[in-house]
Design a protein around this motif. Structure first.
Motif, PDB file in Angstrom:
ATOM      1  N   ILE A  73     -20.366  -2.460  23.099  1.00 18.44           N
ATOM      2  CA  ILE A  73     -19.268  -2.959  21.997  1.00 18.44           C
ATOM      3  C   ILE A  73     -17.736  -2.209  22.206  1.00 18.44           C
ATOM      4  CG2 ILE A  73     -20.786  -3.045  20.051  1.00 18.44           C
ATOM      5  CD1 ILE A  73     -20.478  -0.546  19.039  1.00 18.44           C
ATOM      6  N   ALA A  74     -16.815  -2.694  21.884  1.00 17.19           N
ATOM      7  CA  ALA A  74     -15.387  -2.147  21.946  1.00 17.19           C
ATOM      8  C   ALA A  74     -14.914  -1.910  20.561  1.00 17.19           C
ATOM      9  CB  ALA A  74     -14.681  -3.093  22.871  1.00 17.19           C
ATOM     10  N   PRO A  75     -14.109  -0.940  20.436  1.00 12.63           N
ATOM     11  CA  PRO A  75     -13.305  -0.608  19.067  1.00 12.63           C
ATOM     12  C   PRO A  75     -12.544  -1.930  18.585  1.00 12.63           C
ATOM     13  CG  PRO A  75     -12.351   0.735  20.878  1.00 12.63           C
ATOM     14  CD  PRO A  75     -13.502   0.073  21.392  1.00 12.63           C
ATOM     15  N   ALA A  76     -12.259  -2.311  17.606  1.00 17.23           N
ATOM     16  CA  ALA A  76     -11.559  -3.180  17.083  1.00 17.23           C
ATOM     17  C   ALA A  76     -10.268  -2.789  16.727  1.00 17.23           C
ATOM     18  CB  ALA A  76     -12.308  -4.060  15.828  1.00 17.23           C
ATOM     19  N   THR A  77      -9.279  -2.974  17.699  1.00 15.91           N
ATOM     20  CA  THR A  77      -8.037  -2.370  17.435  1.00 15.91           C
ATOM     21  C   THR A  77      -6.734  -3.151  17.630  1.00 15.91           C
ATOM     22  OG1 THR A  77      -7.823  -1.818  19.755  1.00 15.91           O
ATOM     23  CG2 THR A  77      -8.700  -0.190  18.489  1.00 15.91           C
ATOM     24  N   TYR A  95       0.869  -0.981  -0.063  1.00 17.55           N
ATOM     25  CA  TYR A  95       0.092   0.065  -0.008  1.00 17.55           C
ATOM     26  C   TYR A  95       0.876   1.227  -0.052  1.00 17.55           C
ATOM     27  CZ  TYR A  95       0.927   0.371   4.991  1.00 17.55           C
ATOM     28  OH  TYR A  95       1.465   0.395   6.385  1.00 17.55           O
ATOM     29  N   ASP A  96       0.315   2.379  -0.601  1.00 16.58           N
ATOM     30  CA  ASP A  96       1.020   3.516  -0.390  1.00 16.58           C
ATOM     31  C   ASP A  96       0.362   4.240   0.960  1.00 16.58           C
ATOM     32  OD1 ASP A  96       2.768   3.549  -2.931  1.00 16.58           O
ATOM     33  OD2 ASP A  96       1.002   3.690  -3.846  1.00 16.58           O
ATOM     34  N   ALA A  97      -1.129   4.011   0.783  1.00 15.50           N
ATOM     35  CA  ALA A  97      -1.747   4.703   1.931  1.00 15.50           C
ATOM     36  C   ALA A  97      -2.732   3.411   2.260  1.00 15.50           C
ATOM     37  CB  ALA A  97      -2.743   5.820   1.570  1.00 15.50           C
ATOM     38  N   LEU A  98      -2.735   3.384   3.628  1.00 19.31           N
ATOM     39  CA  LEU A  98      -3.901   2.390   4.450  1.00 19.31           C
ATOM     40  C   LEU A  98      -4.889   3.162   5.035  1.00 19.31           C
ATOM     41  CD1 LEU A  98      -4.387  -0.716   5.117  1.00 19.31           C
ATOM     42  CD2 LEU A  98      -2.696  -0.452   6.989  1.00 19.31           C
ATOM     43  N   ALA A  99      -6.103   2.585   4.976  1.00 17.10           N
ATOM     44  CA  ALA A  99      -7.151   3.156   6.016  1.00 17.10           C
ATOM     45  C   ALA A  99      -7.616   1.912   6.586  1.00 17.10           C
ATOM     46  CB  ALA A  99      -8.155   3.609   5.153  1.00 17.10           C
ATOM     47  N   LEU A 100      -7.841   1.981   8.005  1.00 15.29           N
ATOM     48  CA  LEU A 100      -8.444   1.147   9.021  1.00 15.29           C
ATOM     49  C   LEU A 100      -9.773   1.428   9.485  1.00 15.29           C
ATOM     50  CD1 LEU A 100      -5.398   0.555  11.340  1.00 15.29           C
ATOM     51  CD2 LEU A 100      -5.975  -0.764   9.261  1.00 15.29           C
ATOM     52  N   THR A 101     -10.791   0.703   8.810  1.00 14.99           N
ATOM     53  CA  THR A 101     -12.162   0.955   8.996  1.00 14.99           C
ATOM     54  C   THR A 101     -12.563  -0.448   9.594  1.00 14.99           C
ATOM     55  OG1 THR A 101     -12.592   0.478   6.878  1.00 14.99           O
ATOM     56  CG2 THR A 101     -12.413   2.586   7.537  1.00 14.99           C
ATOM     57  N   THR A 102     -12.048  -0.764  10.778  1.00 11.75           N
ATOM     58  CA  THR A 102     -12.117  -2.077  11.388  1.00 11.75           C
ATOM     59  C   THR A 102     -13.465  -2.166  12.262  1.00 11.75           C
ATOM     60  OG1 THR A 102     -10.648  -1.625  12.874  1.00 11.75           O
ATOM     61  CG2 THR A 102      -9.693  -3.006  11.139  1.00 11.75           C
ATOM     62  N   GLY A 103     -13.986  -1.028  12.578  1.00 14.25           N
ATOM     63  CA  GLY A 103     -15.341  -1.150  13.006  1.00 14.25           C
ATOM     64  C   GLY A 103     -15.173  -1.439  14.804  1.00 14.25           C
ATOM     65  N   SER A 104     -16.183  -2.139  15.391  1.00 14.19           N
ATOM     66  CA  SER A 104     -15.898  -2.535  16.618  1.00 14.19           C
ATOM     67  C   SER A 104     -16.747  -4.037  16.713  1.00 14.19           C
ATOM     68  CB  SER A 104     -16.995  -1.687  17.454  1.00 14.19           C
ATOM     69  OG  SER A 104     -18.448  -1.547  16.866  1.00 14.19           O
ATOM     70  N   ALA A 105     -16.370  -4.634  17.936  1.00 18.35           N
ATOM     71  CA  ALA A 105     -16.758  -5.909  18.357  1.00 18.35           C
ATOM     72  C   ALA A 105     -17.924  -5.785  19.689  1.00 18.35           C
ATOM     73  CB  ALA A 105     -15.595  -6.817  18.465  1.00 18.35           C
ATOM     74  N   PRO A 106     -18.636  -6.881  19.648  1.00 18.48           N
ATOM     75  CA  PRO A 106     -19.350  -6.707  20.888  1.00 18.48           C
ATOM     76  C   PRO A 106     -18.713  -7.211  22.090  1.00 18.48           C
ATOM     77  CG  PRO A 106     -19.948  -8.708  19.472  1.00 18.48           C
ATOM     78  CD  PRO A 106     -18.946  -7.823  18.784  1.00 18.48           C
ATOM     79  N   ALA A 136      -7.791   6.193   9.902  1.00 16.46           N
ATOM     80  CA  ALA A 136      -8.731   5.514  10.449  1.00 16.46           C
ATOM     81  C   ALA A 136      -9.900   6.284  10.358  1.00 16.46           C
ATOM     82  CB  ALA A 136      -8.271   4.991  11.998  1.00 16.46           C
ATOM     83  N   ALA A 137     -11.053   5.509  10.411  1.00 16.64           N
ATOM     84  CA  ALA A 137     -12.425   6.183  10.457  1.00 16.64           C
ATOM     85  C   ALA A 137     -13.661   5.204  10.805  1.00 16.64           C
ATOM     86  CB  ALA A 137     -12.655   6.528   9.038  1.00 16.64           C
ATOM     87  N   GLY A 138     -14.563   5.568  11.642  1.00 20.34           N
ATOM     88  CA  GLY A 138     -15.758   4.962  11.971  1.00 20.34           C
ATOM     89  C   GLY A 138     -15.291   4.488  13.504  1.00 20.34           C
ATOM     90  N   ASP A 139     -16.136   3.423  14.085  1.00 16.75           N
ATOM     91  CA  ASP A 139     -16.348   3.020  15.352  1.00 16.75           C
ATOM     92  C   ASP A 139     -14.774   2.867  16.076  1.00 16.75           C
ATOM     93  OD1 ASP A 139     -19.012   2.931  14.841  1.00 16.75           O
ATOM     94  OD2 ASP A 139     -19.175   0.758  15.442  1.00 16.75           O
ATOM     95  N   CYS A 140     -13.832   2.310  15.051  1.00 15.93           N
ATOM     96  CA  CYS A 140     -12.461   2.152  15.765  1.00 15.93           C
ATOM     97  C   CYS A 140     -11.862   3.276  15.872  1.00 15.93           C
ATOM     98  CB  CYS A 140     -11.776   1.100  14.740  1.00 15.93           C
ATOM     99  SG  CYS A 140     -11.285   1.903  13.133  1.00 15.93           S
TER     100      CYS A 140
END
Length: 400
Positions: free
Chosen positions: A239-243, A99-110, A272-276
């Motif tokens: 829920i907890a952020p998926a990190t 990747y040249d740029a990476l985005a983490l949008t891994t959300g969250s887990a219960p 990074a964006a979203g719940d995480c």
């Protein structure tokens, strides 16, 4: 920049890749999702989909063909094992992606109950993904007894669906009232009353000690040693952020993946964006768990990946379906010091911090929601006495 990889194919990931193309990025885009289906809406899972009113295909955010048409390499059933920041690669099973740029949008887990108290027994469910809801669907039969652990929005939405399906429903809440962390007592009381009218038992100040059963759930034991029979249990304790990936890669964490105001993590090539993701807000950090935030923040991050250099300024709104009543929320009620109750054709609760209006809960009152949202976005401070007067025209307050 030739190659962007996005890890996490939920609402944020799907919004981010669509925005990149809409803004003219013509390089390679890869969207990696762990589930075997294209990106889909989560809110209807515990509502229309669980009720059987919504087919699977209607959950999809876009047809699967959209991604191919846009030149987006959507990979399903793709589990990322690691991020190699030095090599700028993402490691999958048997494959490495640069990747040249990476985005983490891994959300969250219960959040789950520990196995030591029966949290892993068959018949114990969480409500987060499609597989979770498919797993519990066969238990939703009229007359079945369900115990729901947690009196937040997730648990209460599941309770409403179960009651509508003719199940025997009990909700356990450790706090003195439901929605204790997220809503005023006035809102909590109104929703408690609504559930009671539909036959749901809500037990507050009640702690779970054990989920009973050997091969499958048979009931629950409470902290006072009393027991409740149950055919299945739904755990809705947040829920907890998926990190995990971010943590293993050495990125800075602070209630999620810590980003700057533009969505960049502690590694300038990773976003990074979203719940995480947590971002700067009013001198601290904020992480929002909502569809609206996932979309807006992901689109802002996409713009910034392409050089826009714009800070993300949230304009939060949320909703929750409770039976036939839609609760709509505008703003954030953190730090409120008083609530003004308006009872007109429907009910709404207006949160103030000092003299400033900061949030509105509209219970089946879309007009109050729309007016309150506009007031908050424009920084308006309505007269509290006028708000409380059901004869007041809300739109007139907006024009004042």
């Amino acid at each position: 920049m030739k190659n962007i990889v996005v890890v996490g194919a939920g609402q944020a990931g799907a919004s981010l890749v669509a925005r990149l193309r809409a803004k003219g990025f013509d390089g390679a885009i890869t969207l990696l999702g762990e589930e075997p289906v294209p990106p889909y809406q989560r809110p209807p899972l515990s509502k229309g989909y669980l009720l059987g009113d919504m087919a699977l295909e209607r959950l999809f955010l876009r047809p699967e063909s959209f991604y191919a048409d846009q030149g987006i390499d959507l990979r399903m059933d793709a589990r990322v094992r690691a991020i190699d920041r030095a090599a700028k690669t993402v490691v999958l099973e048997g494959e490495t992606l640069p990747y040249d740029a990476l985005a983490l949008t891994t959300g969250s887990a219960p959040r789950r109950l520990p196995a030591s108290i029966g949290g892993d027994l068959p018949g114990v469910h969480t409500v987060r993904g499609l597989a979770d809801v498919d797993a519990m669907a066969e238990d939703f039969r009229p007359g079945a007894r369900v115990v729901i652990v947690g009196g937040g929005y997730i648990g209460l939405e599941a309770a409403a669906v179960a009651a509508k399906r003719g199940l025997d429903v009990t909700v356990l809440e450790m706090a003195p009232r439901i929605l204790a962390r997220v809503a005023a007592p006035e809102t909590a009381e109104a929703i408690h009353t609504l559930h009671a009218a539909h036959g749901v038992r809500i037990l507050t100040e009640t702690a779970l000690a054990q989920i009973d059963g050997t091969d499958r759930v048979t009931g629950v034991t409470l902290a006072d040693d009393s027991q409740l029979p149950a055919d299945f249990v739904i755990v809705g304790i947040g829920i907890a952020p998926a990190t995990d990936l971010a943590e293993a890669a050495g990125l800075t964490l602070d209630n999620g993946i810590a980003t700057d105001a533009q969505g960049r993590s502690s590694d300038p090539a990773i976003w990074a964006a979203g719940d995480c993701a947590s971002f700067p807000w009013q001198g601290g950090r904020l992480r929002l768990e909502s569809v609206q935030n996932a979309i807006d923040q992901a689109e802002c991050v996409a713009d910034n990946m392409l050089g826009a250099c714009c800070d993300y300024v949230p304009m939060p709104w949320f909703w929750s379906d409770q039976y036939d009543m839609k609760l709509q929320i505008a703003g954030l009620n953190m730090g409120y010091d008083r609530v003004v109750v308006r009872q007109a054709q429907a009910r709404s609760h207006w949160y103030f911090k000092g003299d400033a209006l900061i949030s509105v809960d509209a219970l089946g009152d879309p007009r109050a929601y729309m007016v309150g949202k506009r007031m908050i976005e424009q920084g308006m401070t309505p007269d509290a006495n006028a708000l409380a007067d059901p004869a007041t025209d809300l739109k007139a307050l907006l024009r004042a």
